[in-house]
Design a protein around this motif. Sequence first.
Motif, short mmCIF file in Angstrom:
data_model
loop_
_atom_site.label_atom_id
_atom_site.label_comp_id
_atom_site.label_asym_id
_atom_site.label_seq_id
_atom_site.Cartn_x
_atom_site.Cartn_y
_atom_site.Cartn_z
N ASN A 1 0.80 -1.22 0.00
CA ASN A 1 0.00 0.00 0.00
C ASN A 1 0.83 1.27 0.00
OD1 ASN A 1 -2.96 -0.78 0.35
ND2 ASN A 1 -1.96 -2.03 1.92
N GLU A 2 2.08 1.18 0.35
CA GLU A 2 2.93 2.36 0.49
C GLU A 2 3.83 2.53 -0.73
OE1 GLU A 2 2.63 4.46 3.09
OE2 GLU A 2 1.04 3.14 3.85
N PHE A 3 3.77 3.71 -1.33
CA PHE A 3 4.57 4.02 -2.51
C PHE A 3 5.03 5.47 -2.42
CE2 PHE A 3 1.44 0.84 -3.63
CZ PHE A 3 2.21 -0.13 -4.25
N ASP A 4 6.17 5.75 -3.05
CA ASP A 4 6.69 7.11 -3.07
C ASP A 4 6.32 7.86 -4.34
OD1 ASP A 4 7.99 6.91 -0.55
OD2 ASP A 4 9.68 5.87 -1.49
N GLU A 5 6.15 7.12 -5.45
CA GLU A 5 5.84 7.77 -6.72
C GLU A 5 5.02 6.84 -7.60
OE1 GLU A 5 9.40 8.67 -8.85
OE2 GLU A 5 10.02 6.59 -8.93
N ALA A 6 4.33 7.40 -8.56
CA ALA A 6 3.41 6.65 -9.42
C ALA A 6 4.12 5.56 -10.21
CB ALA A 6 2.69 7.61 -10.36
N ARG A 7 5.35 5.82 -10.61
CA ARG A 7 6.06 4.83 -11.41
C ARG A 7 6.17 3.50 -10.68
NH1 ARG A 7 10.17 1.99 -13.15
NH2 ARG A 7 10.74 2.13 -15.36
N VAL B 1 4.49 5.29 -20.88
CA VAL B 1 3.83 6.60 -20.85
C VAL B 1 4.20 7.35 -19.56
CG1 VAL B 1 1.58 7.76 -20.75
CG2 VAL B 1 1.99 5.94 -22.42
N VAL B 2 4.19 6.65 -18.45
CA VAL B 2 4.58 7.28 -17.17
C VAL B 2 6.01 7.79 -17.27
CG1 VAL B 2 5.08 6.81 -14.73
CG2 VAL B 2 2.92 6.02 -15.73
N GLY C 1 7.23 12.65 -14.83
CA GLY C 1 6.70 13.10 -13.55
C GLY C 1 5.41 13.90 -13.64
N ASN C 2 5.01 14.30 -14.84
CA ASN C 2 3.77 15.04 -15.00
C ASN C 2 2.62 14.04 -15.18
OD1 ASN C 2 1.59 16.60 -15.72
ND2 ASN C 2 2.70 17.83 -17.22
N LEU C 3 2.00 13.68 -14.07
CA LEU C 3 0.95 12.66 -14.11
C LEU C 3 -0.31 13.13 -14.80
CD1 LEU C 3 1.47 11.00 -10.63
CD2 LEU C 3 2.31 10.26 -12.87
N PHE C 4 -0.46 14.43 -14.97
CA PHE C 4 -1.61 14.92 -15.73
C PHE C 4 -1.49 14.53 -17.20
CE2 PHE C 4 -1.59 17.75 -12.01
CZ PHE C 4 -2.79 17.34 -11.48
N GLU C 5 -0.27 14.38 -17.69
CA GLU C 5 -0.06 13.89 -19.06
C GLU C 5 -0.50 12.42 -19.15
OE1 GLU C 5 0.70 15.40 -21.88
OE2 GLU C 5 0.78 17.31 -20.80
#
Length: 182
Positions: A83-89, A145-146, A151-155
């Motif tokens: 459950n614990e993550f630092d970043e979306a990647r 894509v990520v 780092g721009n997750l809106f993209e």
Amino acid sequence: MTTTEKQESKFHMLLQQQVRSEFNASQQYIALAVWFDSHDLPRLAAHFYRQAIEERNHGMMIVQFLMDNDIPVSIPSTDEVRNEFDEARELVALALAQEREVTAEIENLAKTARAEDDYIGEQFMQWFLKEQVEEVAQMSTLLNVVDRAGGNLFEVENFLAREQVGDEGNDPSAPPAAGGAL
């Protein structure tokens, strides 16, 4: 082959284990979806909520196959999820690794059915082999894509809004799921 022989087959034992693996994948995808949801990334969240349902359905397809072949079914508990993550990647990389692991399990199931001359089991596994090609490809695409989004997750959100990634609807060749697919 008698019912007793079916119960003792390695293929059927591995199928029982695969139910657990599919349910574990479903639970992990829920955890990923919740992480994205809590970070105000609704497209990524929706993608992983759908993936969770798809994995649940895969488990229930195996349950139905076992029942249809008079093999007793035991519904397993699931393992702990991350459950614990630092970043979306990290989340997408975990999903890709999980799909590659499931692919290896499905390949082993198909090999085992063939080795045991279980032609019905081998035929059943063909759909799952095809499905795993799709699963690995979609997670590979999403990870690319990520990475390209820098780092721009809106993209990434825009990409998911614009492109169909993953399940494209009902597959008429899919095995039936116990209780019906969600």
